[in-house]
Motif scaffolding. Structure first.
Motif, mmCIF file in Angstrom:
data_model
loop_
_atom_site.group_PDB
_atom_site.id
_atom_site.type_symbol
_atom_site.label_atom_id
_atom_site.label_comp_id
_atom_site.label_asym_id
_atom_site.label_seq_id
_atom_site.Cartn_x
_atom_site.Cartn_y
_atom_site.Cartn_z
ATOM 1 N N ASP A 61 11.319 1.746 1.918
ATOM 2 C CA ASP A 61 12.069 2.617 1.005
ATOM 3 C C ASP A 61 13.274 3.272 1.669
ATOM 4 N N GLU A 77 0.795 -1.227 0.000
ATOM 5 C CA GLU A 77 0.000 0.000 0.000
ATOM 6 C C GLU A 77 0.831 1.284 0.000
ATOM 7 N N ARG A 78 2.150 1.156 0.104
ATOM 8 C CA ARG A 78 2.943 2.368 0.276
ATOM 9 C C ARG A 78 2.865 3.308 -0.925
ATOM 10 N N VAL A 79 2.657 2.729 -2.115
ATOM 11 C CA VAL A 79 2.545 3.567 -3.310
ATOM 12 C C VAL A 79 1.133 4.125 -3.434
ATOM 13 N N SER A 80 0.120 3.253 -3.320
ATOM 14 C CA SER A 80 -1.264 3.702 -3.493
ATOM 15 C C SER A 80 -1.697 4.654 -2.383
ATOM 16 N N GLN A 81 -1.188 4.470 -1.172
ATOM 17 C CA GLN A 81 -1.565 5.320 -0.037
ATOM 18 C C GLN A 81 -0.590 6.477 0.176
ATOM 19 N N HIS A 82 0.472 6.513 -0.635
ATOM 20 C CA HIS A 82 1.491 7.569 -0.520
ATOM 21 C C HIS A 82 2.072 7.622 0.893
ATOM 22 N N LEU A 83 2.390 6.452 1.432
ATOM 23 C CA LEU A 83 2.928 6.368 2.783
ATOM 24 C C LEU A 83 4.383 5.930 2.748
ATOM 25 N N SER A 84 5.160 6.504 3.634
ATOM 26 C CA SER A 84 6.554 6.088 3.782
ATOM 27 C C SER A 84 6.867 6.024 5.272
#
Length: 262
Positions: free
Chosen positions: A144, A7-14
């Motif tokens: 990341d 979900e890190r890409v779709s939710q823009h989470l890092s």
């Protein structure tokens, strides 16, 4: 951890976080820890550790063993060996204390060119860092995360698997003052188990045993005392030491008292 990665890409989470969980099942507490938070049980004044912190220092051998098996993860910038201090070029050919993934103690070796690389684990205590970047070696996320100004990923050295400890509540008679305390490193950075136990006893004795808010007040007092008071030189504790600069989360869970076994 896998879901966070998906979900890190779709939710823009890092980023990432540690995890400390306590689950009550069939008369037993299961405490699972991945990171540098801590759990302790205070029973009749006795302190029972229910977790241990996972840092580059405590997990040195695991990290070094992975680097030994897969040296490509070090990006030709790090060495999996540990030395008491950074090696200087002028020390090439000399003997220096070192330890690797198989050693708990130290031995001597002749310094070679590869030993001039930055150590995989460097520093001591709270200042210890893996790949000069992160001070905790278990948790969730950080997929990341890279070494500063490089393309070297740190995630392979981080583990999402917790250590689980079990406490059997049925083996003891617990009173209303027996508690399980869960706290993030913001609490433990500035206080120790004994100090926490002292605050727990101090606050609990000022409330009636059947008052449910007494446990919330203990947690609140632990947070307040760890943060300190804002002064000209920053947040300060009662003894003028620096207060915690990290986030502080505290749970205080009663183990005994009215209604505990219904």
């Amino acid at each position: 951890d896998d879901q966070i990665e998906r979900e890190r890409v779709s939710q823009h989470l890092s980023g990432g976080c540690c995890a400390l969980a306590a689950i009550y099942l069939l008369g037993k507490f299961y405490v699972a820890n991945a990171g540098d938070s801590r759990a302790i049980i205070i029973r009749n004044g006795e302190i029972i550790p229910m977790s241990r912190e996972f840092t580059p220092e405590t997990e040195r051998q695991r990290l070094q063993f992975l680097a030994f098996l897969r040296p490509e993860l070090l990006g030709k910038e790090f060495t999996h060996l540990e030395f008491p201090r950074r090696i200087q070029p002028k020390e090439l050919g000399k003997k220096m204390l070192y330890r690797d993934q198989s050693m708990s103690g130290w031995a001597y070796k002749k310094i070679e060119e590869d030993d001039l690389k930055f150590p995989l684990v460097y520093g001591e205590g709270k200042k210890a860092r893996a790949m000069a970047t992160i001070g905790v070696t278990r948790g969730l996320g950080d997929h990341d995360l890279k070494v500063f100004s490089s393309n070297i990923h740190i995630k392979p050295f981080l583990s999402c698997f917790p250590e689980v400890r079990v406490y059997d509540l049925t083996q003891y008679e617990h009173c209303p003052d027996d508690v399980l305390v869960l706290g993030t490193d913001g609490l433990w950075d500035v206080t120790n188990d004994k100090e926490v136990a002292r605050v727990v006893m101090e606050v609990l004795t000022s409330y009636e045993p059947n008052d449910p808010c007494r446990y919330t007040m203990v947690a609140q007092e632990l947070v307040v005392r760890s943060r300190g008071v804002l002064k000209e030189r920053g947040w300060r504790l009662a003894n003028d030491r620096l207060g915690s600069g990290d986030d502080i989360s505290v749970f205080v869970i009663p183990l005994g008292g009215p209604g505990n076994y219904t």
